[in-house]
Design an enzyme around this catalytic site. Structure first.
Site, PDB file in Angstrom:
ATOM      1  N   CYS A 115       0.861  -1.181   0.000  1.00 50.41           N
ATOM      2  CA  CYS A 115       0.000   0.000   0.000  1.00 50.41           C
ATOM      3  C   CYS A 115       0.907   1.244   0.000  1.00 50.41           C
ATOM      4  O   CYS A 115       1.744   1.375  -0.897  1.00 50.41           O
ATOM      5  CB  CYS A 115      -0.942  -0.077   1.203  1.00 50.41           C
ATOM      6  SG  CYS A 115      -2.145   1.229   1.431  1.00 50.41           S
ATOM      7  N   ASP A 162      -8.110  -2.691  -8.807  1.00 50.58           N
ATOM      8  CA  ASP A 162      -7.799  -1.724  -7.753  1.00 50.58           C
ATOM      9  C   ASP A 162      -8.357  -0.353  -8.150  1.00 50.58           C
ATOM     10  O   ASP A 162      -7.887   0.257  -9.114  1.00 50.58           O
ATOM     11  CB  ASP A 162      -6.287  -1.650  -7.564  1.00 50.58           C
ATOM     12  CG  ASP A 162      -5.860  -0.853  -6.344  1.00 50.58           C
ATOM     13  OD1 ASP A 162      -6.594   0.082  -5.956  1.00 50.58           O
ATOM     14  OD2 ASP A 162      -4.791  -1.165  -5.782  1.00 50.58           O
ATOM     15  N   HIS A 190      -7.440  -3.650  -4.436  1.00 47.78           N
ATOM     16  CA  HIS A 190      -6.403  -3.130  -3.557  1.00 47.78           C
ATOM     17  C   HIS A 190      -6.367  -3.944  -2.263  1.00 47.78           C
ATOM     18  O   HIS A 190      -7.386  -4.307  -1.714  1.00 47.78           O
ATOM     19  CB  HIS A 190      -6.684  -1.658  -3.220  1.00 47.78           C
ATOM     20  CG  HIS A 190      -5.541  -0.973  -2.548  1.00 47.78           C
ATOM     21  ND1 HIS A 190      -4.427  -0.557  -3.247  1.00 47.78           N
ATOM     22  CD2 HIS A 190      -5.318  -0.658  -1.249  1.00 47.78           C
ATOM     23  CE1 HIS A 190      -3.574   0.009  -2.402  1.00 47.78           C
ATOM     24  NE2 HIS A 190      -4.098  -0.043  -1.188  1.00 47.78           N
TER      25      HIS A 190
END
Length: 221
Positions: A115, A162, A190
């Site tokens: 991330c 994502d 994601h």
């Protein structure tokens, strides 16, 4: 909890979670998501430690607030984004370099991030020479820095669906960095590698980890 304190080059003192053998021949800086060094990140560190790596995972939010550990509800996402917005990328680089310096002296050093940490891992490769390999999982800021040249081999992992990283960004990264390994996981969103998220895809997480470990073994010996 096995924690240590690090001192960055600007004098900032931050914490870090550590795992793995102190005399390991291979070391990893593991970089957090926007949720702090929470239970998931500690599990990630412990998984790498079981593979024989010495691991240091710096608590990057310490520059704004110490001891942050968030979950994955909407309020946690909002707070994590707010905290992330207070942290200067240049200062974060100092923090990961302090983490690298805390790895065993003779270890070959890599960096793996998730991330926000995926972007930080890219910066570690392009803005320093501290690492022999870098792996980023769903780093949303990589496309904006795609023209930066890595000083070490890099592998990247993204989810096809994502919402925060469009496929056009991935194609731009590939075009700008033909020497970088880029893997896209069909149907994954994601955070597909986080077992505590609704977007978790066990098969894709396992495949990405298999590729990560093979890549690190190839470049860290």
């Amino acid at each position: 909890m096995p924690t240590i304190e690090l001192t960055a080059a600007d004098g900032h003192v931050l914490g870090a979670y550590t795992a793995g053998p102190a005399d390991a021949a291979r070391g990893l800086v593991v970089v957090q998501e926007i949720f702090g060094v929470n239970r998931h990140m500690r599990r990630v560190c412990d998984d790498f430690a079981r593979e024989g790596y010495a691991v240091v995972c710096p608590t990057l939010f310490d520059r704004t607030e110490r001891g942050v550990e968030l979950g994955y509800e909407a309020a946690d996402v909002a707070r994590g984004r707010d905290l992330r917005g207070t942290i200067d990328a240049g200062k974060t680089l100092l923090d990961i370099l302090a983490a690298a310096a805390a790895l065993p002296r003779l270890a070959r050093r890599g960096i793996v991030g998730y991330c926000w940490g995926g972007t930080v891992a890219w910066h570690g490769a392009t803005r320093s020479s501290a690492f022999a390999a870098s792996v980023g999982w769903y780093g949303g800021g990589i496309a904006a820095a795609k023209a930066e040249q890595p000083a070490c081999p890099v592998q990247l992992h993204f989810g096809e669906t994502d919402a925060s990283i469009p496929l056009a960004d991935l194609e731009a990264i590939r075009a700008a960095q033909p020497g970088v390994e880029v893997f896209v996981y069909p149907g994954a969103g994601h955070g597909f590698g986080c077992e505590e998220r609704g977007s978790y895809v066990p098969a894709d997480a396992a495949k990405a980890q298999e590729r990560t470990l093979a890549f690190l073994a190839r470049h860290l010996g």
